[in-house]
Design a protein around this motif. Structure first.
Motif, mmCIF file in Angstrom:
data_model
loop_
_atom_site.group_PDB
_atom_site.id
_atom_site.type_symbol
_atom_site.label_atom_id
_atom_site.label_comp_id
_atom_site.label_asym_id
_atom_site.label_seq_id
_atom_site.Cartn_x
_atom_site.Cartn_y
_atom_site.Cartn_z
ATOM 1 N N THR A 385 0.845 -1.309 -0.060
ATOM 2 C CA THR A 385 0.057 0.050 -0.053
ATOM 3 C C THR A 385 0.976 1.218 0.097
ATOM 4 O O THR A 385 1.817 1.396 0.838
ATOM 5 N N GLN A 387 0.817 5.520 -0.486
ATOM 6 C CA GLN A 387 0.019 6.807 -0.414
ATOM 7 C C GLN A 387 0.806 8.006 -1.293
ATOM 8 O O GLN A 387 1.945 8.310 -1.131
ATOM 9 N N ARG A 388 0.473 8.204 -2.456
ATOM 10 C CA ARG A 388 1.114 9.263 -3.663
ATOM 11 C C ARG A 388 0.881 10.651 -2.979
ATOM 12 O O ARG A 388 -0.060 11.106 -2.372
ATOM 13 N N HIS A 389 2.040 11.345 -3.087
ATOM 14 C CA HIS A 389 2.132 12.931 -3.101
ATOM 15 C C HIS A 389 2.906 13.503 -4.116
ATOM 16 O O HIS A 389 3.485 12.875 -5.035
ATOM 17 N N ALA A 393 6.191 9.634 -2.246
ATOM 18 C CA ALA A 393 5.327 8.841 -2.140
ATOM 19 C C ALA A 393 5.273 8.308 -0.360
ATOM 20 O O ALA A 393 6.719 8.667 -0.136
ATOM 21 N N TYR A 394 4.520 8.037 0.257
ATOM 22 C CA TYR A 394 4.634 7.388 1.704
ATOM 23 C C TYR A 394 4.077 6.107 1.656
ATOM 24 O O TYR A 394 3.083 5.918 1.309
ATOM 25 N N GLN A 399 0.038 -1.903 7.547
ATOM 26 C CA GLN A 399 -0.494 -2.682 6.553
ATOM 27 C C GLN A 399 -0.212 -4.274 6.450
ATOM 28 O O GLN A 399 0.652 -4.572 7.275
#
Length: 426
Positions: A385, A387-389, A393-394, A399
């Protein structure tokens, strides 16, 4: 252990080897196809055209069977996945056959097993397949098999690529594991023996990586010690633990020569991804004088020992499905609790050093745009998983793939892909 499915598998194999080569009458039940190995009584291995013909036949022979291309090698050969099952099930078993191209006995065992389960009509097998989905990659390294080489056409050992996923073959397998979440991943290989110290008919080994959930680790050991080894021994084959030399007199361990907790090996990646993984290795070298004189006899022993072990796997799956599903299901959700250390070294028989233990893992890892661009496909194939920025990304640790994330991104991990920035602020 009741050898129900094992007995069926061996009976089917014997029938296939003994079947006469005749053309079936138009109204008769179609004769199950035989492999090239069976046609020649073990004098040679099944060719690629023969394999493709067999897979095409079983694909059309029964609704319970489907064959799909899941990847393409550098030399344009298909990596294929065979699915066998009466209906969608909770319990899924994945066979990976002959990752090393010069180790063909696992491939032969898988091909004949595919055929046998396709044509089986007895109630016990149908019940088994109504509760279990069997996935098979019959030739995991087609280019290596064609060239009779350990590695693929680039000389890469696929079984050292299950972390970085740089080969088409490993990428195909990673996608299958991500999409189907198998409860068991069973990896078929062969090995060269060392007289006196290391020459069993079959060796096996479970995930040694310390990031394997304890219950999953326990199920993998149960699969080995209570099912696979007894099934093989029942049929007259000797068994032992892969990578451990033993004293021929006392039976005590002498030294370890293989089988560590390295995360890039499929056996260990299976555990990290919450499956009860098992490596199985049949002995290439002839042991008896008869096998030394008759290569076909030696080849048949290599394949039939693998078939015996597969019978143990099927018995395990049939008898311990509830315990297995409970173990793998719980392991897949444990990462969301985000607690406990992550190990970048050590094994179940080699405690991790302090330097190999991330005792207080970060909340996640930050990737800049270039880093994310370099490995985004691999993260996706692993099912991580992200998280796009705008700046990159993070990747949170909270998870299912919690233990895998540091192995991919932390500079302390020996095979990490990039050095990401740990984020300690949750």
């Amino acid at each position: 252990m009741t050898p129900r499915i094992r007995t069926l598998a061996l009976a089917c194999a014997a029938a296939a080897l003994a079947a006469p080569l005749v053309t079936a009458p138009a109204q008769a039940t179609p004769t199950p196809p035989r492999t090239g190995f069976e046609e020649t009584n073990g004098a040679r291995w099944t060719s690629r055209p023969e394999e493709q013909a067999l897979l095409a036949t079983v694909d059309k022979a029964a609704k319970r069977v489907s064959v799909a291309r899941i990847g393409t090698t550098k030399q344009d050969r298909p990596v294929q996945l065979v699915r066998i099952g009466e209906r969608p099930t909770k319990n899924t078993v994945l066979l990976i056959c002959s990752q090393h191209g010069d180790e063909p006995s696992g491939r032969e065992a898988c091909l004949s097993t595919i055929r046998d389960l396709t044509y089986a009509k007895d109630k016990r097998t149908q019940r088994f397949l109504s509760r279990t989905t069997l996935l098979v990659v019959p030739t995991a390294n087609p280019d290596g098999r064609a060239a009779d080489t350990r590695g693929n056409s680039d000389g890469v050992d696929i079984n050292r690529d299950h972390l970085s996923l740089q080969t088409a073959e490993a990428r195909a397998m990673a996608a299958v594991i991500r999409d189907h979440k198998p409860d068991v991943i069973y990896d078929l290989h062969e090995y060269g023996s060392t007289p006196e110290f290391y020459e069993k008919d079959l060796f096996d080994l479970w995930p040694r990586n310390l990031n394997t959930d304890a219950a999953v680790h326990g199920e993998a050991q149960t699969l080995s010690k209570a099912y696979v080894r007894p099934a093989a021994e029942h049929d007259g084959y000797t068994t032992g633990t892969y990578g451990i030399w033993t004293d021929p007199v006392t039976g005590e361990p002498v030294k370890q020569v293989a089988g560590d907790g390295q995360e890039r090996i499929l056996r260990n990646m299976s555990g990290i991804k919450h499956a009860a993984g098992l490596l199985i290795e049949s002995r290439v070298n002839p042991l008896t004088e008869a096998e030394k004189k008759d290569e076909a006899l030696n080849n048949r022993r290599r394949v039939t020992s693998q078939r015996s072990a597969l019978g143990g796997l099927f018995d395990y799956t049939d008898e311990r499905r509830r315990q297995l599903e409970a173990a793998t299901g719980a392991a897949r959700t444990e990462g969301y609790r985000d607690r406990g250390p992550v190990y970048v070294g050590g094994a179940d028989n080699d405690p991790a050093e302090p330097s190999e233990t991330i005792q207080d893992p970060p909340c996640g890892y930050r990737l800049n745009a270039a880093q994310y661009g370099d490995i985004k496909d691999e993260l996706a194939l692993h099912g991580v998983t992200v998280q796009r920025h705008k700046s990159g990304a993070y990747v949170p640790l909270r998870q299912s793939a919690r233990a895998l994330v540091p192995l991919l991104l932390d500079e302390r991990a020996p095979y990490h892909m990039v050095t990401a920035r740990p984020d300690m602020v949750c």
